[in-house]
Scaffold this active site. Structure first.
Site, PDB file in Angstrom:
ATOM      1  N   ALA A  44       0.807  -1.221   0.000  1.00 24.24           N
ATOM      2  CA  ALA A  44       0.000   0.000   0.000  1.00 24.24           C
ATOM      3  C   ALA A  44       0.842   1.273   0.000  1.00 24.24           C
ATOM      4  O   ALA A  44       0.440   2.288  -0.567  1.00 24.24           O
ATOM      5  CB  ALA A  44      -0.939  -0.002   1.201  1.00 24.24           C
ATOM      6  N   PHE A  82      -6.541   1.396   2.848  1.00 23.40           N
ATOM      7  CA  PHE A  82      -7.968   1.395   3.225  1.00 23.40           C
ATOM      8  C   PHE A  82      -8.170   0.913   4.657  1.00 23.40           C
ATOM      9  O   PHE A  82      -9.205   1.179   5.263  1.00 23.40           O
ATOM     10  CB  PHE A  82      -8.790   0.545   2.248  1.00 23.40           C
ATOM     11  CG  PHE A  82      -8.810  -0.918   2.571  1.00 23.40           C
ATOM     12  CD1 PHE A  82      -7.748  -1.720   2.257  1.00 23.40           C
ATOM     13  CD2 PHE A  82      -9.897  -1.482   3.217  1.00 23.40           C
ATOM     14  CE1 PHE A  82      -7.755  -3.072   2.558  1.00 23.40           C
ATOM     15  CE2 PHE A  82      -9.924  -2.834   3.525  1.00 23.40           C
ATOM     16  CZ  PHE A  82      -8.837  -3.639   3.198  1.00 23.40           C
ATOM     17  N   GLN A 109       0.511  -5.968  -4.033  1.00 20.61           N
ATOM     18  CA  GLN A 109      -0.696  -6.204  -3.247  1.00 20.61           C
ATOM     19  C   GLN A 109      -1.747  -5.144  -3.570  1.00 20.61           C
ATOM     20  O   GLN A 109      -2.852  -5.200  -3.059  1.00 20.61           O
ATOM     21  CB  GLN A 109      -0.357  -6.151  -1.754  1.00 20.61           C
ATOM     22  CG  GLN A 109       0.630  -7.222  -1.322  1.00 20.61           C
ATOM     23  CD  GLN A 109       1.074  -7.018   0.116  1.00 20.61           C
ATOM     24  OE1 GLN A 109       1.941  -6.212   0.422  1.00 20.61           O
ATOM     25  NE2 GLN A 109       0.461  -7.750   1.016  1.00 20.61           N
ATOM     26  N   HIS A 168      -3.902  -9.276  -5.480  1.00 15.69           N
ATOM     27  CA  HIS A 168      -5.266  -9.040  -5.013  1.00 15.69           C
ATOM     28  C   HIS A 168      -6.198  -8.559  -6.122  1.00 15.69           C
ATOM     29  O   HIS A 168      -7.274  -8.047  -5.843  1.00 15.69           O
ATOM     30  CB  HIS A 168      -5.256  -8.043  -3.837  1.00 15.69           C
ATOM     31  CG  HIS A 168      -4.540  -8.570  -2.630  1.00 15.69           C
ATOM     32  ND1 HIS A 168      -4.081  -7.776  -1.612  1.00 15.69           N
ATOM     33  CD2 HIS A 168      -4.188  -9.838  -2.286  1.00 15.69           C
ATOM     34  CE1 HIS A 168      -3.474  -8.526  -0.694  1.00 15.69           C
ATOM     35  NE2 HIS A 168      -3.522  -9.772  -1.086  1.00 15.69           N
ATOM     36  N   THR A 224       5.515  -1.864   2.260  1.00 14.97           N
ATOM     37  CA  THR A 224       4.687  -2.843   2.968  1.00 14.97           C
ATOM     38  C   THR A 224       5.388  -3.263   4.249  1.00 14.97           C
ATOM     39  O   THR A 224       6.610  -3.419   4.277  1.00 14.97           O
ATOM     40  CB  THR A 224       4.396  -4.084   2.104  1.00 14.97           C
ATOM     41  OG1 THR A 224       3.751  -5.073   2.928  1.00 14.97           O
ATOM     42  CG2 THR A 224       5.653  -4.677   1.521  1.00 14.97           C
TER      43      THR A 224
END
Ligand code: ZN
Length: 247
Positions: free
Chosen positions: A22, A33, A103, A121, A191
């Protein structure tokens, strides 16, 4: 000093694989998120975690609220690639980077020009009817009033995104593992490696240099050859620019 070391590693590598999370997308204005705050819960009078809001069971139980949260917190149509995405695309063109394993579901890697991307993902840019498998783009989802439904058959159109409680795609896992196992350098960026399955993938690395670039401490720091606790976009941009100037 650390960026100089990274530049040296890049110069001596031909099969780099970048594993990103992210933190790679935050410079593009896409927040993690999981940091979605309690306002959403108040808005919908729910007491669910962000993970539960994007779970398979919640999607089936309450598609209206699932898609409301999904559109609000998972889709950023205005987002553009940042310096990290472009740096990696340049490394690929230079013949140094073999693959990106991510990811993230924003599709920004391909937008920046990376061609070999394993999206663990999935991607918000791909959406399929759950019955007739017709394809729909991200705008179809965003423009849908409430739950997106297929104009051809009336069934729900689902994002090609792995929800919580769902398993990852075997072909994507296989490709990511092969890429990592064949890499001479593995760069883990943006990450903390806490979220499954990130930590597991690193075990397959058999190359020379393991690099970790993250703002905070990660689980891989102790066995990395180089650790940089800084902004991933700035670090990658500086290192690749330095490499380009030397050539
Ligand atoms: Zn359909």
């Amino acid at each position: 000093m650390s960026v100089q070391e990274l530049t040296d590693i890049l110069r001596n590598s031909r099969k780099i694989v970048f594993f990103g999370g992210a933190g790679v997308s935050t410079a593009s204005g896409i927040p993690d998120f999981r940091s979605a705050n309690g306002l959403w819960n108040q808005k919908y009078k729910r007491n669910l975690s962000p993970e539960e809001m994007v779970s398979r069971s919640f999607c089936e139980r309450d598609p209206e609220d699932f898609f409301a949260f999904y559109k609000d917190k998972r889709v950023y149509p205005e987002a553009k690639p940042n310096a990290c995405h472009y740096a990696r695309a340049r490394l690929e063109k230079m013949g140094r980077l073999r693959a990106v394993v991510t990811q993230n579901i924003d599709g920004l890697h391909q937008m920046a020009g990376s061609t070999n991307v394993f999206e663990l993902h999935g991607s918000v840019l791909r959406n399929y009817c759950t019955r007739c498998r017709s394809f729909y783009d991200v705008n179809f989802i965003l423009e849908a009033d409430g739950v997106p439904r297929c104009p051809k058959c009336g069934s729900i159109v689902k994002p090609d995104v792995v929800l919580y409680e769902e398993t990852l795609d075997d072909n994507v896992i296989d490709g990511a593992v092969r890429a990592i196992a064949g890499a001479d350098t593995l760069i883990i960026g943006g990450t903390s490696l806490i979220v499954y399955p990130a930590a597991g993938f690193v075990r397959y690395f058999r190359g020379n240099k393991l690099v970790v670039i993250n703002k905070s401490v990660t689980q891989a720091d102790e066995y990395a050859d180089l650790v940089i606790h800084d902004d991933i976009a700035q670090v990658m941009d500086q290192a690749v620019k330095a490499l380009e100037e030397q050539q």
